[in-house]
Design a protein around this motif. Structure first.
Motif, mmCIF file in Angstrom:
data_model
loop_
_atom_site.group_PDB
_atom_site.id
_atom_site.type_symbol
_atom_site.label_atom_id
_atom_site.label_comp_id
_atom_site.label_asym_id
_atom_site.label_seq_id
_atom_site.Cartn_x
_atom_site.Cartn_y
_atom_site.Cartn_z
ATOM 1 N N GLY A 497 0.815 -1.205 0.000
ATOM 2 C CA GLY A 497 0.000 0.000 0.000
ATOM 3 C C GLY A 497 0.853 1.261 0.000
ATOM 4 O O GLY A 497 0.536 2.242 -0.680
ATOM 5 N N GLY A 498 1.962 1.232 0.766
ATOM 6 C CA GLY A 498 2.861 2.382 0.806
ATOM 7 C C GLY A 498 3.515 2.640 -0.539
ATOM 8 O O GLY A 498 3.658 3.791 -0.970
ATOM 9 N N ILE A 499 3.928 1.566 -1.217
ATOM 10 C CA ILE A 499 4.543 1.706 -2.544
ATOM 11 C C ILE A 499 3.534 2.255 -3.539
ATOM 12 O O ILE A 499 3.835 3.163 -4.326
ATOM 13 N N SER A 500 2.310 1.709 -3.477
ATOM 14 C CA SER A 500 1.253 2.164 -4.379
ATOM 15 C C SER A 500 0.935 3.639 -4.161
ATOM 16 O O SER A 500 0.802 4.419 -5.113
ATOM 17 N N ARG A 501 0.830 4.035 -2.906
ATOM 18 C CA ARG A 501 0.500 5.436 -2.590
ATOM 19 C C ARG A 501 1.611 6.368 -3.062
ATOM 20 O O ARG A 501 1.356 7.422 -3.650
ATOM 21 N N ALA A 502 2.875 5.966 -2.825
ATOM 22 C CA ALA A 502 4.003 6.800 -3.247
ATOM 23 C C ALA A 502 4.052 6.945 -4.769
ATOM 24 O O ALA A 502 4.359 8.022 -5.291
ATOM 25 N N SER A 503 3.720 5.877 -5.480
ATOM 26 C CA SER A 503 3.744 5.934 -6.944
ATOM 27 C C SER A 503 2.715 6.929 -7.479
ATOM 28 O O SER A 503 2.950 7.595 -8.488
ATOM 29 N N ARG A 504 1.560 7.024 -6.776
ATOM 30 C CA ARG A 504 0.542 7.994 -7.190
ATOM 31 C C ARG A 504 0.940 9.418 -6.817
ATOM 32 O O ARG A 504 0.656 10.369 -7.537
ATOM 33 N N GLU A 505 1.619 9.558 -5.685
ATOM 34 C CA GLU A 505 2.038 10.893 -5.238
ATOM 35 C C GLU A 505 3.012 11.538 -6.220
ATOM 36 O O GLU A 505 2.930 12.736 -6.490
ATOM 37 N N ILE A 506 3.943 10.753 -6.758
ATOM 38 C CA ILE A 506 4.946 11.320 -7.670
ATOM 39 C C ILE A 506 4.540 11.134 -9.134
ATOM 40 O O ILE A 506 5.275 11.521 -10.048
ATOM 41 N N ILE A 507 3.364 10.532 -9.369
ATOM 42 C CA ILE A 507 2.856 10.236 -10.718
ATOM 43 C C ILE A 507 3.912 9.436 -11.495
ATOM 44 O O ILE A 507 4.384 9.825 -12.564
ATOM 45 N N ALA A 508 4.292 8.310 -10.915
ATOM 46 C CA ALA A 508 5.344 7.472 -11.506
ATOM 47 C C ALA A 508 4.850 6.785 -12.773
ATOM 48 O O ALA A 508 3.662 6.462 -12.909
ATOM 49 N N ASP A 509 5.766 6.571 -13.704
ATOM 50 C CA ASP A 509 5.464 5.819 -14.924
ATOM 51 C C ASP A 509 5.808 4.343 -14.770
ATOM 52 O O ASP A 509 5.251 3.506 -15.469
ATOM 53 N N SER A 510 6.759 4.063 -13.879
ATOM 54 C CA SER A 510 7.156 2.671 -13.685
ATOM 55 C C SER A 510 7.732 2.477 -12.288
ATOM 56 O O SER A 510 8.214 3.428 -11.661
ATOM 57 N N ILE A 511 7.657 1.231 -11.823
ATOM 58 C CA ILE A 511 8.229 0.842 -10.535
ATOM 59 C C ILE A 511 9.242 -0.264 -10.797
ATOM 60 O O ILE A 511 8.937 -1.253 -11.485
ATOM 61 N N LEU A 512 10.455 -0.104 -10.262
ATOM 62 C CA LEU A 512 11.480 -1.141 -10.377
ATOM 63 C C LEU A 512 11.586 -1.856 -9.044
ATOM 64 O O LEU A 512 11.930 -1.249 -8.029
ATOM 65 N N LEU A 513 11.273 -3.149 -9.039
ATOM 66 C CA LEU A 513 11.287 -3.944 -7.810
ATOM 67 C C LEU A 513 12.385 -4.992 -7.867
ATOM 68 O O LEU A 513 12.752 -5.472 -8.953
ATOM 69 N N GLY A 514 12.892 -5.367 -6.692
ATOM 70 C CA GLY A 514 13.756 -6.534 -6.613
ATOM 71 C C GLY A 514 12.919 -7.791 -6.818
ATOM 72 O O GLY A 514 11.686 -7.767 -6.719
ATOM 73 N N TRP A 515 13.579 -8.896 -7.101
ATOM 74 C CA TRP A 515 12.844 -10.144 -7.347
ATOM 75 C C TRP A 515 12.161 -10.602 -6.063
ATOM 76 O O TRP A 515 12.759 -10.550 -4.987
ATOM 77 N N PRO A 516 10.886 -11.036 -6.147
ATOM 78 C CA PRO A 516 10.175 -11.463 -4.929
ATOM 79 C C PRO A 516 10.857 -12.648 -4.260
ATOM 80 O O PRO A 516 11.294 -13.588 -4.921
ATOM 81 N N SER A 517 10.948 -12.589 -2.922
ATOM 82 C CA SER A 517 11.596 -13.656 -2.158
ATOM 83 C C SER A 517 10.589 -14.745 -1.821
ATOM 84 O O SER A 517 9.389 -14.619 -2.089
ATOM 85 N N GLN A 518 11.086 -15.812 -1.203
ATOM 86 C CA GLN A 518 10.205 -16.905 -0.786
ATOM 87 C C GLN A 518 9.214 -16.407 0.267
ATOM 88 O O GLN A 518 9.557 -15.609 1.125
ATOM 89 N N VAL A 519 7.980 -16.880 0.181
ATOM 90 C CA VAL A 519 6.933 -16.411 1.096
ATOM 91 C C VAL A 519 6.444 -17.548 1.987
ATOM 92 O O VAL A 519 6.569 -18.723 1.655
ATOM 93 N N GLY A 520 5.895 -17.160 3.111
ATOM 94 C CA GLY A 520 5.364 -18.141 4.051
ATOM 95 C C GLY A 520 3.926 -18.523 3.743
ATOM 96 O O GLY A 520 3.308 -18.024 2.800
ATOM 97 N N ILE A 521 3.352 -19.386 4.576
ATOM 98 C CA ILE A 521 2.004 -19.921 4.336
ATOM 99 C C ILE A 521 0.930 -18.846 4.414
ATOM 100 O O ILE A 521 -0.033 -18.843 3.649
ATOM 101 N N ILE A 522 1.094 -17.865 5.325
ATOM 102 C CA ILE A 522 0.085 -16.810 5.448
ATOM 103 C C ILE A 522 0.052 -15.954 4.193
ATOM 104 O O ILE A 522 -1.014 -15.638 3.662
ATOM 105 N N GLU A 523 1.280 -15.575 3.667
ATOM 106 C CA GLU A 523 1.325 -14.769 2.447
ATOM 107 C C GLU A 523 0.722 -15.530 1.274
ATOM 108 O O GLU A 523 0.070 -14.946 0.410
ATOM 109 N N LYS A 524 0.934 -16.844 1.237
ATOM 110 C CA LYS A 524 0.366 -17.631 0.146
ATOM 111 C C LYS A 524 -1.155 -17.596 0.172
ATOM 112 O O LYS A 524 -1.820 -17.582 -0.857
ATOM 113 N N MET A 525 -1.735 -17.596 1.383
ATOM 114 C CA MET A 525 -3.192 -17.606 1.521
ATOM 115 C C MET A 525 -3.785 -16.226 1.240
ATOM 116 O O MET A 525 -4.775 -16.085 0.520
ATOM 117 N N VAL A 526 -3.189 -15.194 1.805
ATOM 118 C CA VAL A 526 -3.785 -13.859 1.733
ATOM 119 C C VAL A 526 -3.363 -13.108 0.472
ATOM 120 O O VAL A 526 -4.117 -12.316 -0.067
#
Length: 723
Positions: A497-526
């Motif tokens: 949510g923070g990344i999304s909000r910041a992207s709208r604040e600066i009117i970003a054209d693109s977001i560069l992210l690091g590769w997603p890491s391994q996630v736990g069971i809760i992240e997989k569900m939600v």
């Protein structure tokens, strides 16, 4: 005591100066002030530095003498000029227009020589060696007016591309002629000389293009983190190449030029290393050389009699006419417009770095006299001014004719581009920032925004301080590389949510992210964080994994699925891939179907993106494993995916980050999610609770799978279970 003090001071300022500290201080003062003062009257900085050398030199006010220290710095500057000339050549542009570049190269090489040799030999009365040397000097050109090309946005016009390509041919050919002339001045041009020159030149090229690139690739891979060592290594290669050239019977400047060509593909033009090379050269070494050239000039010779003035005037007229006729022949051959002919003439008519290098070698070997040296300085002054005026006028005509680079519908988007780089892992910061610099539009006034989002909990305040401290280290790296950045640290209940909000604040054209890491069971569900960012934003997202330095990559493999060309972000991501290929001097292999191939080819041609690309037709998009045969471990893999529900979305793309990480763990890889058209105003409330039906259904499916896996595990552990 006062008298002795005054004598001490007066002795320190006796001319020519002998105190090395004072000499260096004076040189730095000239380097600082000369370009600033002469810029006001629109005279190129190169001329200001030469004139300064004339004034303070032995033939002027005699403030400085040609000491060993001055000669050493002058030699370094000369080699540095030729090295940067080879390093800055755009090899992709040359390959794209190589046939036309060769034709222009032939014209701009032979026509000035054909005009210059008879003039030098019959009219000016030079001997054969001096006539060949001076006439070959007319064939060289320095791209003094190139900044004008960039400012008007016509750098990708074909007339510009073939002129740059022709530079490779003319400079290389003239430097070979120079080696022959110098060799002949020191002995006879017998059979033994030619055999020795041919053999030594072949060995020299084998070392520079066979051995040096392998050593450079190994070094940049193994010593990735030592940025200072990279610069020292490059300097070592330059001066070692100059030494090998000298041992081989060639001129050291040939070695420096070839060193630039050999290292060209390993040093991206927007990289921090390139910035350091240019900065130190333009700040110290090259200005020192230009001042030392001025110190050799005896301006009084021009007033001793008509001979010097005749030589200067004749050389200048021949130089300008030869380049204009070469540009005219090129226009007739390729049916270019008058404006394009003027662009070719404006770029190729300036004589500066290469001309100085050749004349200085000729003067040092007593092939030419001081009349020619002084005449050449006048030639440089006039041709630089003529080239700048001609280029300014030609650029305006090209723009008015609608032949500028940027595609009209994308002009505003590119010019106002804003890139957001959320930083979670400091280890990925430097290479992500380097990547952002490579793909960022150079005309955008906006800095790259570096973001750190801190969870809103009881440790939020302490974590925010820590995040700001981390951002400070990022700022230091950026300032050292002259990368303009904007730092943001914010608190949010949800990272995505923070990344999304910041992207709208600066009117970003693109977001560069690091590769997603391994996630736990809760992240997989939600829902995983990266997927949450995808759902909350509509802009282009680049997920990057750079486990190896870019120098280890041999090509870019672009996986372009069916209908990717129908996505809103198609033009944006394709522009960035093309820009990356040009920066890294890598060929692109695009895996796509026939429709996508046509769209990619059409866009690259329309946008004048001259990357080296070939296509592999692929139709089986329901089995991603079928792509494995096209991709090797040395490829930079660029995979274009899509958000769920978009036109190019494929069910096979579910969990694509995990699939790519598993199958291509050894590759540098970029996963692109193109921007999409906003579907509803209510999508803006995703951060609170509102989600589209599809997203909610996807989440429920995931929760069901997660609960199912938990129940399966529990059933296996029940007493009497046979599973």
């Amino acid at each position: 005591m006062n008298k002795s003090f005054i004598e001490h001071i007066s002795h320190a300022f006796e001319t020519p100066l002998t105190n090395s500290v004072l000499i260096f201080s004076l040189i730095l003062l000239i380097i600082l002030l000369a370009p600033i003062l002469l810029r006001k009257i629109k005279i190129p900085g190169i001329i200001g530095l030469i004139l300064s050398g004339v004034i303070i030199g032995p033939h002027g006010l005699n403030i400085l003498a040609q000491t060993d220290a001055v000669k050493l710095f002058s030699t370094i500057g000369l080699l540095y000029i030729m090295f940067i000339a080879g390093l800055e050549l755009d090899m992709n542009e040359f390959r794209k227009t190589r046939h036309k570049s060769i034709v222009f190269g032939v014209y701009t090489f032979f026509i000035p020589i054909a005009i210059g040799y008879p003039v030098c030999y019959y009219i000016l009365g030079f001997d054969v060696g001096a006539s060949i040397l001076v006439s070959s000097m007319f064939a060289t050109h320095t791209l003094v007016a190139y900044p004008v090309v960039n400012s008007y946005g016509i750098a990708k016009n074909q007339a510009v591309a073939i002129t740059i390509g022709g530079t490779i041919l003319t400079d290389t050919a003239v430097l070979i002629i120079l080696a022959v002339i110098v060799g002949s001045s020191q002995g006879q041009l017998d059979q033994q000389f030619w055999m020795r020159l041919t053999f030594s030149f072949a060995v020299f090229l084998a070392i520079m293009f066979g051995i040096v690139p392998r050593i450079a690739k190994w070094f940049f891979q193994k010593v990735e983190s030592e940025k200072t060592s990279h610069y020292i290594f490059v300097l070592f290669i330059v001066f070692f190449a100059a030494f090998i050239a000298e041992v081989s019977g060639l001129e050291p400047i040939i070695g420096a030029f070839v060193a630039g060509l050999a290292l060209n593909k390993f040093i991206p033009h927007s990289s921090a290393l390139m910035n350091r090379i240019e900065f130190i050269g333009n700040a110290i070494f090259i200005p020192f050389f230009l001042i030392s050239v001025g110190m050799i000039v005896d301006i009084k010779v021009l007033f001793k009699g008509p001979e010097a003035l005749i030589v200067a005037g004749t050389l200048t007229v021949v130089a300008v006419c030869g380049k204009w006729i070469a540009a005219w022949f090129t226009q007739l051959t390729f049916k270019y417009s008058g404006a394009q002919r003027q662009v070719i003439f404006g770029l190729s008519s300036a004589h500066a770095a290469a001309t100085l290098a050749i004349i200085m070698v000729g003067y040092a070997n007593n092939i030419i006299d001081e009349n020619v040296l002084n005449g050449t300085i006048v030639l440089i002054l006039i041709t630089c001014i003529v080239a700048s005026i001609a280029m300014e006028s030609a650029s305006k005509k090209v723009v008015l004719a609608g032949e500028q680079d940027v595609v009209e519908e994308d002009k505003d988007m590119l010019r106002d581009e804003h890139i957001l780089v959320p930083i979670a892992n400091l280890n990925n910061m430097e290479i992500l920032l380097d990547f952002a610099t490579m793909i960022k539009n150079k005309k955008s006034p906006h800095p790259v925004t570096i973001l750190s989002v801190v969870p809103n909990n009881e440790l939020a305040e302490a974590n925010l301080k820590k995040a700001r401290k981390n951002l400070d280290s990022t700022a230091k790296y950026a300032s050292g590389s002259e990368i303009e950045v904007n730092m943001m640290a914010t608190i949010d209940y949800n990272i995505a949510g923070g990344i999304s909000r910041a992207s709208r604040e600066i009117i970003a054209d693109s977001i560069l992210l690091g590769w997603p890491s391994q996630v736990g069971i809760i992240e997989k569900m939600v829902g995983e964080k990266t997927e949450s960012i995808l759902n909350r934003t509509d802009i282009n997202i680049f997920m990057c994994h750079f486990g190896k330095p870019f120098v280890s990559n041999d090509k870019i493999t672009l996986v372009c699925p069916p209908m990717a060309e129908d996505e809103k972000g198609f033009s944006y991501w394709l522009t960035k891939v093309g820009q990356l290929a040009i920066e890294l001097t890598l060929p692109v292999v695009c895996i796509a179907n026939a429709r996508s191939e046509s769209a990619v080819t059409s866009f690259l041609k329309k946008s004048k993106i001259n990357c080296n690309i070939r296509f592999v037709n692929h139709t089986d998009w329901d089995d991603l494993a079928s792509l494995r045969g096209y991709i090797s471990d040395t490829d930079l893999l660029v995979f274009v995916s899509a958000r769920a529900g978009e036109v190019s979305y494929n069910r096979e793309f579910d969990g694509i980050p995990k699939k790519l990480a598993r199958k291509y763990e050894n590759n540098n890889r970029i996963l692109i999610y193109p921007s999409r058209r906003p579907t509803s105003v209510f999508d803006n409330y995703d951060e609170v609770s509102a989600m589209s039906t599809n997203r909610g259904y996807t989440r429920l499916q995931r929760m069901g799978k997660g609960l199912g896996s938990i129940l399966n595990i529990r059933n296996r552990n029940l007493p009497g279970s046979t599973k």
